[in-house]
Design an enzyme around this catalytic site. Structure first.
Site, PDB file in Angstrom:
ATOM      1  N   CYS A 119       0.822  -1.223   0.000  1.00 56.13           N
ATOM      2  CA  CYS A 119       0.000   0.000   0.000  1.00 56.13           C
ATOM      3  C   CYS A 119       0.856   1.273   0.000  1.00 56.13           C
ATOM      4  O   CYS A 119       0.359   2.356  -0.288  1.00 56.13           O
ATOM      5  CB  CYS A 119      -0.936   0.008   1.198  1.00 56.13           C
ATOM      6  N   HIS A 260      -3.191   7.310   2.473  1.00 58.49           N
ATOM      7  CA  HIS A 260      -3.633   5.977   2.071  1.00 58.49           C
ATOM      8  C   HIS A 260      -4.952   5.656   2.785  1.00 58.49           C
ATOM      9  O   HIS A 260      -5.093   5.884   3.988  1.00 58.49           O
ATOM     10  CB  HIS A 260      -2.568   4.946   2.434  1.00 58.49           C
ATOM     11  N   ASN A 290     -10.046  -0.031   0.298  1.00 60.85           N
ATOM     12  CA  ASN A 290      -8.583   0.074   0.275  1.00 60.85           C
ATOM     13  C   ASN A 290      -8.090  -0.536  -1.036  1.00 60.85           C
ATOM     14  O   ASN A 290      -8.195  -1.746  -1.239  1.00 60.85           O
ATOM     15  CB  ASN A 290      -8.023  -0.695   1.489  1.00 60.85           C
TER      16      ASN A 290
HETATM   17  N1  COA Z   1     -18.527  -8.767   9.592  1.00 59.63           N
HETATM   18  C1  COA Z   1     -18.981  -9.077  10.814  1.00 59.63           C
HETATM   19  N2  COA Z   1     -18.180  -9.466  11.817  1.00 59.63           N
HETATM   20  C2  COA Z   1     -16.866  -9.551  11.565  1.00 59.63           C
HETATM   21  C3  COA Z   1     -16.323  -9.249  10.294  1.00 59.63           C
HETATM   22  C4  COA Z   1     -17.227  -8.852   9.295  1.00 59.63           C
HETATM   23  N3  COA Z   1     -16.806  -8.534   8.043  1.00 59.63           N
HETATM   24  N4  COA Z   1     -14.990  -9.411  10.346  1.00 59.63           N
HETATM   25  C5  COA Z   1     -14.693  -9.805  11.596  1.00 59.63           C
HETATM   26  N5  COA Z   1     -15.817  -9.903  12.318  1.00 59.63           N
HETATM   27  C6  COA Z   1     -15.959 -10.280  13.726  1.00 59.63           C
HETATM   28  C7  COA Z   1     -14.838 -11.156  14.210  1.00 59.63           C
HETATM   29  O1  COA Z   1     -15.071 -12.516  13.888  1.00 59.63           O
HETATM   30  C8  COA Z   1     -14.892 -10.920  15.693  1.00 59.63           C
HETATM   31  O2  COA Z   1     -15.926 -11.672  16.238  1.00 59.63           O
HETATM   32  P1  COA Z   1     -15.784 -12.341  17.690  1.00 59.63           P
HETATM   33  O3  COA Z   1     -15.645 -11.178  18.637  1.00 59.63           O
HETATM   34  O4  COA Z   1     -17.040 -13.093  17.854  1.00 59.63           O
HETATM   35  O5  COA Z   1     -14.554 -13.197  17.622  1.00 59.63           O
HETATM   36  C9  COA Z   1     -15.283  -9.453  15.786  1.00 59.63           C
HETATM   37  O6  COA Z   1     -15.890  -9.115  14.521  1.00 59.63           O
HETATM   38  C10 COA Z   1     -14.139  -8.529  16.055  1.00 59.63           C
HETATM   39  O7  COA Z   1     -13.077  -8.878  15.173  1.00 59.63           O
HETATM   40  P2  COA Z   1     -11.751  -8.068  15.118  1.00 59.63           P
HETATM   41  O8  COA Z   1     -10.859  -8.666  14.096  1.00 59.63           O
HETATM   42  O9  COA Z   1     -11.221  -7.871  16.508  1.00 59.63           O
HETATM   43  O10 COA Z   1     -12.314  -6.653  14.600  1.00 59.63           O
HETATM   44  P3  COA Z   1     -11.591  -5.294  14.522  1.00 59.63           P
HETATM   45  O11 COA Z   1     -12.330  -4.311  15.324  1.00 59.63           O
HETATM   46  O12 COA Z   1     -10.111  -5.423  14.761  1.00 59.63           O
HETATM   47  O13 COA Z   1     -11.815  -4.902  13.005  1.00 59.63           O
HETATM   48  C11 COA Z   1     -10.579  -4.821  10.965  1.00 59.63           C
HETATM   49  C12 COA Z   1     -11.253  -5.722  11.991  1.00 59.63           C
HETATM   50  C13 COA Z   1      -9.969  -5.704   9.888  1.00 59.63           C
HETATM   51  C14 COA Z   1     -11.631  -3.916  10.338  1.00 59.63           C
HETATM   52  C15 COA Z   1      -9.492  -3.958  11.664  1.00 59.63           C
HETATM   53  O14 COA Z   1      -8.667  -4.776  12.462  1.00 59.63           O
HETATM   54  C16 COA Z   1      -8.625  -3.201  10.716  1.00 59.63           C
HETATM   55  O15 COA Z   1      -9.090  -2.363   9.962  1.00 59.63           O
HETATM   56  N6  COA Z   1      -7.301  -3.456  10.719  1.00 59.63           N
HETATM   57  C17 COA Z   1      -6.380  -2.800   9.811  1.00 59.63           C
HETATM   58  C18 COA Z   1      -6.488  -3.434   8.462  1.00 59.63           C
HETATM   59  C19 COA Z   1      -5.796  -2.640   7.391  1.00 59.63           C
HETATM   60  O16 COA Z   1      -5.881  -1.454   7.356  1.00 59.63           O
HETATM   61  N7  COA Z   1      -5.136  -3.361   6.468  1.00 59.63           N
HETATM   62  C20 COA Z   1      -4.479  -2.773   5.350  1.00 59.63           C
HETATM   63  C21 COA Z   1      -3.282  -1.989   5.749  1.00 59.63           C
HETATM   64  S1  COA Z   1      -2.584  -1.180   4.406  1.00 59.63           S
END
Ligand code: COA
Length: 333
Positions: A119, A260, A290
């Site tokens: 990215c 980004h 993204n």
């Molecule tokens: N829809 C519904 N529930 C979802 C889901 C979706 N698309 N994706 C994950 N969940 C659930 C998980 O299973 C988890 O459930 P549980 O509590 O029963 O285990 C819960 O939501 C929380 O998951 P978690 O991974 O802790 O969520 P989060 O708040 O960390 O959000 C992201 C997940 C991916 C949105 C977040 O971590 C993020 O944006 N990270 C950075 C990613 C990024 O920017 N990547 C590119 C970098 S260039």
């Protein structure tokens, strides 16, 4: 490093391209256990663009974006000395997509190569291109970032696939006799120790022990969302503060922080920590998700074409991503 070479660099034109295909959160609700509300609240994304794999690919999207930038600059591909194409979704490792884009555009025999910094790719490519023009080695360089992330995410994995979309953004850099124009400060960093947080394995042996119970298929992006989130929030702040300190500029001096688009909450957190006003931080993640190396160039083009950034102003471009990598580029336009 700060700039001190004989030539200035102007952005002669900018361009972008996105596929017509729209994948809305409501479409994802039909194929996985998710909701529009969850995705919008956690990421700010409502929809993203996706290629039609039968008719579109990274080369076609990249070609359209560079052509769009050449049109804006009123140039032709033959005017380019070099094309740098940032991507992690190249069609093949050989030849580079850059070579095929230049062939499509008729820019032969200009130099052409792909650059991989995930990215951060567009900002890395912009920094490399600017340095080559500033040094006087090259007169006109095309810089493009393009990724078709929809082809490397597993739609059985709701935590990764919901984030990504497809897009390309490009600029044409041209030598200018005014040395004050161009990049005032640039930084490119990497910490490969963190690679396991975000990677795209092709073979079983590339999957680290820590990730063996991750069900995502080979050829698809694997991500530790929480780790990447923490990394991104910290680096976002660090990279902006470093660039401001090194240039002696204040937030008020910068007309736009072109960031980004990874997650709206990551951008909001950095904005709050540094105190960036809303109108200086463009957000289009709601419509495009993204798009990896496509994201910063797409934002730049939309800001440029809508008159929200103009010649005479200073802008800062910022990105972070797989590698792990992070980068900044401060410009006098
Ligand atoms: N829809 C519904 N529930 C979802 C889901 C979706 N698309 N994706 C994950 N969940 C659930 C998980 O299973 C988890 O459930 P549980 O509590 O029963 O285990 C819960 O939501 C929380 O998951 P978690 O991974 O802790 O969520 P989060 O708040 O960390 O959000 C992201 C997940 C991916 C949105 C977040 O971590 C993020 O944006 N990270 C950075 C990613 C990024 O920017 N990547 C590119 C970098 S260039």
């Amino acid at each position: 490093m700060t700039a001190s070479a004989p030539f200035g660099v102007r952005i002669a034109g900018s361009g972008s391209a996105v596929p017509d295909g729209v994948l809305r959160n409501a479409d994802l609700e039909k194929v996985m256990d998710t909701s529009d509300e969850w995705i919008a609240q956690r990421t700010g994304i409502r929809e993203r663009r996706v290629v039609d794999p039968a008719n579109e690919d990274n080369v076609s999207l990249g070609t359209a974006s560079v052509q769009n930038a050449l049109d804006d600059a009123q140039m032709q591909a033959a005017d380019l000395d070099l094309l740098i194409h940032a991507t992690v979704t190249a069609e093949m490792t050989c030849p580079s997509n850059a070579c095929r884009i230049m062939a499509n555009l008729g820019g032969i025999p200009s130099g052409a190569f792909d650059l991989v910094a995930a990215c951060s790719g567009f900002v890395y490519a912009l920094n490399v291109g600017e340095a080559l023009v500033r040094s006087g080695r090259y007169r006109t360089v095309g810089v493009t970032g393009c990724d078709i992330m929809s082809t490397v995410v597993d739609y059985d994995d709701r935590s990764v696939s919901i984030l990504f979309g497809d897009a390309a953004g490009s600029v044409i850099l041209q030598r200018d006799e005014n040395p004050k124009l161009g990049c005032l400060y640039q930084a490119m960093h990497a910490d490969g120790r963190g690679w396991e947080s975000l990677y795209l394995p092709r073979r079983d042996r590339e999957v680290p022990a820590s990730d063996l119970d991750n069900p995502i298929k080979l050829g698809n992006l694997r991500m530790n969302g929480r780790e990447v989130y923490k990394f991104a929030v910290n680096k976002f702040r660090e990279v902006i503060e470093d660039a401001l300190t090194q240039t002696g500029l204040a937030v008020e001096d910068i007309s736009q922080f072109v960031c980004h688009q990874s997650n709206v909450r990551i951008i909001q957190a950095a904005k709050e920590r540094i105190g960036l006003p809303d109108d200086k931080v463009y957000i289009n993640i709601d419509k495009f998700g993204n798009s990896s190396a496509g994201s910063v160039g797409l934002c730049f083009d939309q800001l440029w074409k809508s008159g929200r950034i103009n010649r005479g102003e200073k802008v800062m471009l910022i990105a972070f991503g797989g590698g792990l990598t992070w980068a900044s580029s401060v410009w006098q336009l």
